[in-house]
Design a protein around this motif. Structure first.
Motif, PDB file in Angstrom:
ATOM      1  N   ARG A   8      35.140 -72.771 -84.514  1.00  0.00           N
ATOM      2  CA  ARG A   8      36.537 -72.683 -84.964  1.00  0.00           C
ATOM      3  C   ARG A   8      36.917 -74.122 -85.311  1.00  0.00           C
ATOM      4  O   ARG A   8      37.786 -74.170 -86.206  1.00  0.00           O
ATOM      5  CB  ARG A   8      37.358 -71.903 -84.371  1.00  0.00           C
ATOM      6  CG  ARG A   8      39.122 -71.707 -84.708  1.00  0.00           C
ATOM      7  CD  ARG A   8      38.746 -70.813 -85.937  1.00  0.00           C
ATOM      8  NE  ARG A   8      39.813 -70.972 -87.031  1.00  0.00           N
ATOM      9  CZ  ARG A   8      39.939 -70.319 -88.387  1.00  0.00           C
ATOM     10  NH1 ARG A   8      38.981 -69.409 -88.469  1.00  0.00           N
ATOM     11  NH2 ARG A   8      40.712 -70.505 -89.030  1.00  0.00           N
TER      12      ARG A   8
ATOM     13  N   LEU B 207      42.101 -69.654 -80.245  1.00  0.00           N
ATOM     14  CA  LEU B 207      41.211 -68.953 -81.373  1.00  0.00           C
ATOM     15  C   LEU B 207      42.272 -68.131 -82.180  1.00  0.00           C
ATOM     16  O   LEU B 207      42.088 -68.098 -83.231  1.00  0.00           O
ATOM     17  CB  LEU B 207      40.177 -68.064 -80.819  1.00  0.00           C
ATOM     18  CG  LEU B 207      38.932 -69.151 -80.232  1.00  0.00           C
ATOM     19  CD1 LEU B 207      38.065 -67.948 -79.365  1.00  0.00           C
ATOM     20  CD2 LEU B 207      38.205 -69.716 -81.319  1.00  0.00           C
TER      21      LEU B 207
ATOM     22  N   PRO C 263      39.054 -65.210 -84.464  1.00  0.00           N
ATOM     23  CA  PRO C 263      37.594 -65.716 -84.236  1.00  0.00           C
ATOM     24  C   PRO C 263      36.652 -65.062 -85.773  1.00  0.00           C
ATOM     25  O   PRO C 263      35.748 -65.195 -85.678  1.00  0.00           O
ATOM     26  CB  PRO C 263      36.809 -65.334 -83.199  1.00  0.00           C
ATOM     27  CG  PRO C 263      37.667 -63.933 -82.795  1.00  0.00           C
ATOM     28  CD  PRO C 263      39.388 -64.145 -83.061  1.00  0.00           C
TER      29      PRO C 263
END
Length: 392
Positions: free
Chosen positions: A114, A71, A77
């Motif tokens: 993501r 991430l 994020p």
């Protein structure tokens, strides 16, 4: 908010203690360092820290650390930064998903969300939408408002075409409410960014103005260039709508300066797009043509996208250089209009295609563009993330 100091202290910690730490302890330290570097605008250094953390997480078997490194490599994020064709990021996200234990978790939802964003331009929108929908369902089951807000943001990215403007506006409004519950200012900014674009696509300029000021207030409190550069970019869009191109140029320079502080790829790209659009809208067609050609010449990562034939030839055609436009148009092979993915750039691409096809006397392509535009006659053409506005 003292990210420079945090980076310095964490580097000292790694230098002093790194060799004596376990793989698990050092990966945790590197994750903290990467987050501080990312917030401080040192994207390349952050990527190196996250890569090192990922390697150590694999050795220690810490799937959660591997997920956080993946991430982080994707700019965290928050969902603000999208670097196209980043195969390393996609690979790490997929590895992290495979390493997580079975069952629901917020980390799984974040990775799915993501991955949807990371695959922009790399996979059909349907696949990206499925990943985002899956992330949203998982976040709702987990009753995790912060993760749900992020998942809804990635879904908005995956349904960015003109047919889903109202749905995106509703999802982004839900994100604002969720971010308020979780006190997540970054999620709130992402939601407001999505609403800003949707308002402009609907032609609701008053709501665009109000949303822009709300975004600016929160971004000023966070003081992070990664979020602040959007404000002068959007104010430049409004200046161009008023015909105040001198103010727009100054605002574009401000956006570029803040974007560089954030080491933002998106800021650099959108500033280049907005500059070409500003030159065109102010009547400086030769300069616009030159700026656009330079943009595509040094952006190999976007240079092969379907539909670029008419786009790169548009300014040449509009300034009367039909032979030059025809060479660009033909060299890029316009191909089938159905090959152009329905994403955030679909409406401006099809609109430009219709104009250039008409100017170059290509009635089949012009008629095809008209047929595709007609269902969206009530929409307005917005370039980039509201980097420019071309009207009805």
């Amino acid at each position: 908010l003292a990210y420079g100091d945090a980076t310095r202290l964490l580097r000292h910690a790694d230098d002093a203690l790194g060799p004596s730490l376990t793989h698990e302890e050092r990966s945790e330290l590197l994750l903290s360092l990467g987050r501080a570097q990312l917030r401080g605008g040192h994207r390349d250094d952050a990527a190196e820290s996250f890569e090192r953390a990922a390697d150590l997480a694999r050795q220690s078997g810490r799937a959660d650390h591997l997920a956080l490194a993946a991430l982080g490599l994707g700019a965290g994020p928050s969902g603000f930064e999208i670097v196209p064709f980043d195969h390393r990021q996609v690979e790490l996200l997929e590895d992290a998903l495979a390493a997580l234990p079975d069952g629901d978790s917020s980390l799984r939802a974040q990775l799915l969300a993501r991955l949807s964003v990371a695959k922009t331009f790399m996979t059909p929108p349907r696949e990206r939408r499925d990943l985002a929908e899956q992330a949203g369902r998982l976040a709702r089951r987990m009753e995790d408002p912060a993760t749900l807000a992020y998942a809804l943001g990635t879904l908005c990215d995956a349904i960015a075409g003109p047919a889903d403007v109202e749905r995106r506006l509703g999802l982004a409004s839900e994100m604002v409410a969720l971010s308020s519950r979780s006190h997540d200012r970054e999620a709130e900014l992402l939601a407001r960014r999505l609403r800003i674009v949707a308002h402009l696509e609907r032609g609701d300029v008053a709501s665009f103005d109000a949303e822009l000021e709300a975004y600016a207030r929160v971004a000023d409190r966070l003081r992070l260039p990664l979020y602040r550069w959007y404000v002068p970019l959007w104010r430049a869009t409004r200046a161009m709508m008023r015909g105040d191109f001198a103010a727009a140029e100054a605002l574009h320079h401000e956006a570029i300066t803040l974007g560089r502080q954030a080491a933002s790829y998106n800021a650099e790209l959108l500033a280049e797009v907005a500059t070409a659009d500003r030159l065109f809208l102010s009547g400086r067609l030769e300069d616009a043509d030159r700026a656009q050609r330079e943009l595509f010449a040094h952006r190999p990562e976007i240079n092969s996208l379907p539909g670029l034939g008419p786009v790169v030839g548009c300014f040449a055609a509009l300034r009367g250089d039909l032979e030059g436009a025809r060479r660009l148009y033909g060299a890029r092979a316009a191909g089938s209009l159905d090959d152009i993915e329905v994403d955030a750039e679909w409406l401006p691409t099809i609109a430009i295609t219709g104009v250039v096809a008409a100017l170059l006397d290509d009635p089949d392509v012009a008629a095809g563009a008209y047929e595709r535009l007609e269902p969206h006659a009530e929409r307005f053409v917005v370039d980039g993330i509201a980097a420019a506005f071309f009207g009805s």
